[in-house]
Design an enzyme around this catalytic site. Sequence first.
Site, short mmCIF file in Angstrom:
data_model
loop_
_atom_site.label_atom_id
_atom_site.label_comp_id
_atom_site.label_asym_id
_atom_site.label_seq_id
_atom_site.Cartn_x
_atom_site.Cartn_y
_atom_site.Cartn_z
N THR A 80 -129.52 -18.78 73.51
CA THR A 80 -129.74 -17.81 72.25
C THR A 80 -128.44 -17.41 71.75
O THR A 80 -128.06 -18.50 71.56
CB THR A 80 -129.06 -16.85 73.83
OG1 THR A 80 -129.37 -15.49 73.75
CG2 THR A 80 -127.79 -17.31 74.42
N ASN A 85 -127.48 -25.70 72.30
CA ASN A 85 -127.64 -24.97 71.17
C ASN A 85 -127.90 -25.62 69.42
O ASN A 85 -126.89 -25.91 69.50
CB ASN A 85 -127.48 -23.58 70.78
CG ASN A 85 -127.79 -22.65 70.05
OD1 ASN A 85 -128.70 -22.86 68.71
ND2 ASN A 85 -127.59 -20.95 70.77
N ARG A 142 -148.98 -10.43 73.07
CA ARG A 142 -147.62 -11.00 73.75
C ARG A 142 -148.40 -11.93 74.96
O ARG A 142 -148.02 -12.83 74.79
CB ARG A 142 -146.71 -10.72 73.25
CG ARG A 142 -146.37 -9.35 72.00
CD ARG A 142 -145.25 -9.64 71.76
NE ARG A 142 -143.62 -10.05 72.36
CZ ARG A 142 -142.98 -9.96 72.83
NH1 ARG A 142 -142.60 -8.74 72.95
NH2 ARG A 142 -141.86 -9.94 72.94
N HIS A 184 -134.68 -8.70 81.01
CA HIS A 184 -135.23 -7.82 79.92
C HIS A 184 -137.14 -8.01 80.53
O HIS A 184 -137.35 -7.78 79.91
CB HIS A 184 -134.98 -8.44 78.64
CG HIS A 184 -134.00 -8.66 78.21
ND1 HIS A 184 -134.01 -9.28 77.01
CD2 HIS A 184 -132.58 -8.16 78.68
CE1 HIS A 184 -132.10 -9.13 76.38
NE2 HIS A 184 -131.46 -8.03 77.20
N ASN A 221 -135.43 -14.07 78.77
CA ASN A 221 -137.16 -14.58 77.90
C ASN A 221 -138.59 -13.81 78.97
O ASN A 221 -137.77 -13.31 80.26
CB ASN A 221 -137.32 -15.55 78.68
CG ASN A 221 -136.19 -16.24 77.39
OD1 ASN A 221 -135.87 -15.87 76.26
ND2 ASN A 221 -136.25 -17.82 77.54
P1 OAD Z 1 -133.05 -14.48 69.83
O1 OAD Z 1 -134.21 -15.41 68.73
O2 OAD Z 1 -132.14 -14.03 69.40
O3 OAD Z 1 -131.85 -16.45 69.60
C1 OAD Z 1 -133.16 -18.16 69.39
C2 OAD Z 1 -131.60 -19.24 69.93
O4 OAD Z 1 -132.27 -20.18 70.26
C3 OAD Z 1 -131.06 -19.48 68.40
O5 OAD Z 1 -129.92 -19.53 69.18
C4 OAD Z 1 -131.51 -20.88 68.20
O6 OAD Z 1 -130.49 -21.22 67.73
C5 OAD Z 1 -131.81 -21.06 69.52
N1 OAD Z 1 -132.87 -22.33 69.47
C6 OAD Z 1 -133.75 -22.50 68.66
N2 OAD Z 1 -135.02 -23.39 68.95
C7 OAD Z 1 -133.83 -23.97 70.48
C8 OAD Z 1 -134.72 -25.01 71.01
N3 OAD Z 1 -135.86 -25.63 70.87
N4 OAD Z 1 -133.54 -25.04 71.71
C9 OAD Z 1 -132.23 -24.49 72.41
N5 OAD Z 1 -131.91 -23.52 71.43
C10 OAD Z 1 -132.99 -23.39 70.56
O7 OAD Z 1 -133.15 -15.32 71.21
P2 OAD Z 1 -132.59 -14.34 72.56
O8 OAD Z 1 -130.60 -15.07 72.08
O9 OAD Z 1 -133.02 -14.92 73.48
O10 OAD Z 1 -134.16 -8.71 73.35
O11 OAD Z 1 -132.90 -13.10 71.53
C11 OAD Z 1 -132.04 -12.71 72.89
C12 OAD Z 1 -132.74 -10.72 72.64
O12 OAD Z 1 -133.24 -10.12 71.73
C13 OAD Z 1 -134.34 -11.37 73.37
O13 OAD Z 1 -134.51 -11.40 74.88
C14 OAD Z 1 -134.72 -9.59 72.34
C15 OAD Z 1 -133.99 -9.01 71.44
O14 OAD Z 1 -133.75 -8.22 70.63
C16 OAD Z 1 -134.75 -7.89 73.90
O15 OAD Z 1 -136.44 -7.44 73.98
C17 OAD Z 1 -134.26 -6.17 74.72
#
Ligand code: OAD
Length: 294
Positions: A216, A241, A80, A132, A113
Amino acid sequence: MSAGELLPEIEAVLREGLASKGRVLWLTGAGISAESGVPTFRGEGGFWRVDSREYRPEELATWRCFSSMPDAVWGWYLYRRGICRAAEPNAAHRALASLEATLGDRFCLVTQNVDGLHLRAGNTLERTYQIHGNLDFMRPVDGPGGPVLIPAEVGTKWAKNSWIDSRTRSLLTMPDGRATRPHILWFDESYDDNNYRVESAAALATKCSLLVVVGTTGNTNLPLHIGRVAAQRGVPILVINPEENPFSQMVSTGGVFHLPGTAGQWVPAVAERLDELAGDGDSGDGDSGDADSG
Ligand code: OAD
């Protein structure tokens, strides 16, 4: 409203956020790296084979899995890391680095991230709270110390489904001989301040005058906590978002404004306008409360 064009009400929010002299707090998730081509955590191709069994990312990203097969889990993280190192920071990352250069201590960034792209774009470690962890770092499995950079000799190309070999294992060892682990918060672990500066990151919500949440889903505790504290204080919240999410549903007397679209469409526009306003003298740099660097 077309993406990237700031409405007068957004302009007013940005002015108000700067005029209030608090921090400008950015909270980012996987969406900000999507346009750099970093695949999402649970997306296609996320499975990892160990012997004949396929593991899901949520199983691998655990202390439990690492403690039973560290060489396989290290291999997955090095794979990764290779993908993230092959990616480049995009316009949204670069805009935040430029904004930090202008705002100084009034800027802070909390990111979920682990890809390191904010730092590679130029944001400083001091003002970037990687709650994280970061794929580029390792730390001892036991005892104090670290995180330290993964040595360059490990390389950045790693074949899928391959375990680390004895040479790599010796490179992934602390100078005093202790075994290491990836500097990543796992699903069966709790946030801790020592490794992830989470208390300092949470405290930023009490010091900000503007919160911008980018890319997010808000499915982890600390980001939601930051959003709720900011909302309770009446801080305006901008949500960037393509989808609705818990932040866009929050109620703040300062207002919650959803900018529906991608990070690439909105982050440069918002950051550049803040940059201009700060340049016009609205920044109030030097009056950001206690300069907690975490
Ligand atoms: P997610 O993969 O859960 O969510 C990604 C978000 O980005 C979603 O709300 C999409 O709608 C949005 N998105 C997609 N493409 C986009 C773009 N081009 N511009 C803006 N937004 C966009 O990711 P996170 O919320 O970061 O934790 O996930 C949170 C945590 O859940 C991660 O850090 C990980 C995971 O479990 C751990 O590993 C502890």
